[in-house]
Design an enzyme around this catalytic site. Structure first.
Site, PDB file in Angstrom:
ATOM      1  N   CYS A 174       0.826  -1.207   0.000  1.00  0.00           N
ATOM      2  CA  CYS A 174       0.000   0.000   0.000  1.00  0.00           C
ATOM      3  C   CYS A 174       0.868   1.267   0.000  1.00  0.00           C
ATOM      4  O   CYS A 174       1.577   1.519  -0.950  1.00  0.00           O
ATOM      5  CB  CYS A 174      -0.984  -0.058   1.168  1.00  0.00           C
ATOM      6  SG  CYS A 174      -2.417   1.008   0.984  1.00  0.00           S
ATOM      7  N   HIS A 175       0.837   2.068   1.072  1.00  0.00           N
ATOM      8  CA  HIS A 175       1.622   3.299   1.152  1.00  0.00           C
ATOM      9  C   HIS A 175       3.038   3.063   1.684  1.00  0.00           C
ATOM     10  O   HIS A 175       3.850   3.988   1.720  1.00  0.00           O
ATOM     11  CB  HIS A 175       0.916   4.324   2.048  1.00  0.00           C
ATOM     12  CG  HIS A 175      -0.290   4.943   1.423  1.00  0.00           C
ATOM     13  ND1 HIS A 175      -1.513   4.290   1.358  1.00  0.00           N
ATOM     14  CD2 HIS A 175      -0.465   6.142   0.825  1.00  0.00           C
ATOM     15  CE1 HIS A 175      -2.382   5.077   0.758  1.00  0.00           C
ATOM     16  NE2 HIS A 175      -1.784   6.201   0.417  1.00  0.00           N
TER      17      HIS A 175
END
Length: 186
Positions: free
Chosen positions: A108-109
């Site tokens: 994800c991030h």
């Protein structure tokens, strides 16, 4: 033989499922999972923007060394990697892990921390779509796939990719990073 896996997270802002699902996959496979964080105490997980569960910190970043672990997992959540990249010792730990050749898995991030560690140049990876410009600006090649394995880097886009991500992490622990590309989806 059981391996020891560091889960590097900030003290808050971790997307809960991106910590708990890989943790479960690692421990179900017979390996040891360890929470590493900048501060002692507990880490606060979130279900998107809502507070989730907490988890005890096992080792502070100041006391962690890459050579004490067999792999590194970087869960996402927007606030988590954004905070981690402000801690020089956490960034240094990520840099040391990547340089060691041990598996480093980011979802994800979490690639924001890889970018800050200056380890994405010339590497192919994926992430949450909003990071693609950051990855390209750091010299990496961004792609929109559920799982990308480039050398010892394992990356996925979001919680929907967790079956592929978790499978690749376990496969890398048991057979090396190169085997992670053949990890079956659950």
């Amino acid at each position: 033989m059981a391996k020891r896996v560091a889960f590097l997270v900030a003290n808050e802002g971790i997307e809960q499922v991106e910590l708990t699902e890989p943790w479960k996959a690692v421990t179900d496979a017979g390996h040891e999972a360890v929470v590493v964080s900048p501060e002692a105490g507990e880490v606060q997980m979130f279900n998107h923007l809502d507070k989730g569960d907490t988890k005890a910190v096992d080792v502070t970043v100041a006391d962690a060394r890459a050579e004490d672990f067999d792999a590194l997992v970087l869960p996402g959540g927007v606030a988590n990697p954004d905070n981690l990249r402000t801690h020089a010792d956490a960034v240094g730990l990520v840099r040391d892990f990547v340089a060691s050749g041990r598996p480093v898995a980011a979802i994800c991030h979490a690639p924001w921390t890889l970018i800050e560690a200056d380890v994405v140049k010339g590497r192919r990876l994926t992430s949450w779509p909003s990071l693609q410009t950051d990855i390209r600006n750091a010299g990496g090649e961004w792609t929109d796939e559920s799982l990308v394995v480039d050398g010892n880097l394992i990356t996925s886009r979001n919680p929907d990719d967790l079956p592929d991500f978790c499978g690749a992490v376990v496969e890398a622990l048991e057979h090396g990073s190169a085997a992670a590309t053949a990890a079956p989806s659950a």
